[in-house]
Design a protein around this motif. Sequence first.
Motif, PDB file in Angstrom:
ATOM      1  N   ALA A  11     -64.499  54.495 118.717  1.00  0.00           N
ATOM      2  CA  ALA A  11     -65.185  54.956 117.637  1.00  0.00           C
ATOM      3  C   ALA A  11     -64.663  54.592 116.182  1.00  0.00           C
ATOM      4  N   ILE A  12     -63.541  54.596 115.979  1.00  0.00           N
ATOM      5  CA  ILE A  12     -62.671  54.479 114.793  1.00  0.00           C
ATOM      6  C   ILE A  12     -62.753  53.003 114.123  1.00  0.00           C
ATOM      7  N   LEU A  13     -62.694  52.059 115.305  1.00  0.00           N
ATOM      8  CA  LEU A  13     -62.619  50.652 114.822  1.00  0.00           C
ATOM      9  C   LEU A  13     -64.117  50.209 114.577  1.00  0.00           C
ATOM     10  N   THR A  14     -65.030  51.039 115.311  1.00  0.00           N
ATOM     11  CA  THR A  14     -66.415  50.623 115.414  1.00  0.00           C
ATOM     12  C   THR A  14     -66.795  50.838 113.951  1.00  0.00           C
ATOM     13  N   GLY A  15     -66.439  52.176 113.447  1.00  0.00           N
ATOM     14  CA  GLY A  15     -66.816  52.636 112.151  1.00  0.00           C
ATOM     15  C   GLY A  15     -66.303  51.735 111.054  1.00  0.00           C
ATOM     16  N   SER A  52     -68.460  49.647 108.417  1.00  0.00           N
ATOM     17  CA  SER A  52     -68.193  49.726 106.980  1.00  0.00           C
ATOM     18  C   SER A  52     -67.988  48.428 106.226  1.00  0.00           C
ATOM     19  N   HIS A  53     -67.380  47.632 106.753  1.00  0.00           N
ATOM     20  CA  HIS A  53     -66.896  46.340 106.431  1.00  0.00           C
ATOM     21  C   HIS A  53     -68.346  45.439 106.299  1.00  0.00           C
ATOM     22  N   TYR A  54     -68.952  45.489 107.406  1.00  0.00           N
ATOM     23  CA  TYR A  54     -70.240  44.729 107.455  1.00  0.00           C
ATOM     24  C   TYR A  54     -71.287  45.166 106.398  1.00  0.00           C
ATOM     25  N   SER A  55     -71.347  46.662 106.373  1.00  0.00           N
ATOM     26  CA  SER A  55     -72.187  47.083 105.248  1.00  0.00           C
ATOM     27  C   SER A  55     -71.986  46.783 104.005  1.00  0.00           C
TER      28      SER A  55
END
Length: 259
Positions: A72-76, A80-83
């Motif tokens: 979950a942390i890695l996905t967040g 965030s980087h993608y956004s």
Amino acid sequence: MTHRSDWESVTTGDMKNSYEQSLDDSNTDLEISSSHFNQSFFNRAASYRKYPRGWLAPAIVVLLIVTFVILAILTGILFSHYSTMVEELTVLKKNDLKKDVSDLWQSVGNIMGDLSKIKTKVDTTEGNCTSCPARWKLIRSHCYYFQSQQPKSWEGAREDCATRNGILVVMKNLFEMNALLPTIGRERYWLGLKRDSENTDRWIWADGSSLTFEAWNEGEPNNDKDNEHCAEIMGGLQLWNDRTCDHRISYICKGVWTC
């Protein structure tokens, strides 16, 4: 009295019996210890076999929870980087689009400026008008003077047009000629077109421009008797003809002023 040999015999026998008794006791103790060790080992092994059944499931659950939290942390972080990257790309695209639009408007402005300059030049050099002086006729935004009452030679017609602040008519294209034909009717009028004195195969308009449009009658210009150096338009045929410049015919002046 006990003899020495008997005593030795008794002593040896006792020692043997004592040794054998000790050996038996040792074996007995060893068997007891071995039995106790085996029982203890099997008890511990049994307890080890039973114990994992109590902690393995919770351990797996804890491990899965930790793994889920890490994912979950890695996905967040990735989201965030993608956004951030999407926002930056959007800003870049908007900036590029604004620059392209700005450049386009600048180009349009330059073109409009150039067209305005061209129009001003055309108005100045060709007399683009919305109204004409007395006795001049407005045809397709140009002023023309048709003189049929006092015919003149080609040179006389050219000079008279100059005194009226005009030139002997110059026809730049077929559209201009067709616009004049209704007024010409069946008359003959001088054109502001004459052979080049240095090259009789070349025709020059009265404003000094070369011939780029022509509407000669069939077989013309034939320069009959090498004496036909001026051009006329024959209203009946609506075509051009070369003839002697001294002939006196009607003529058309074209205004060169700015209205």
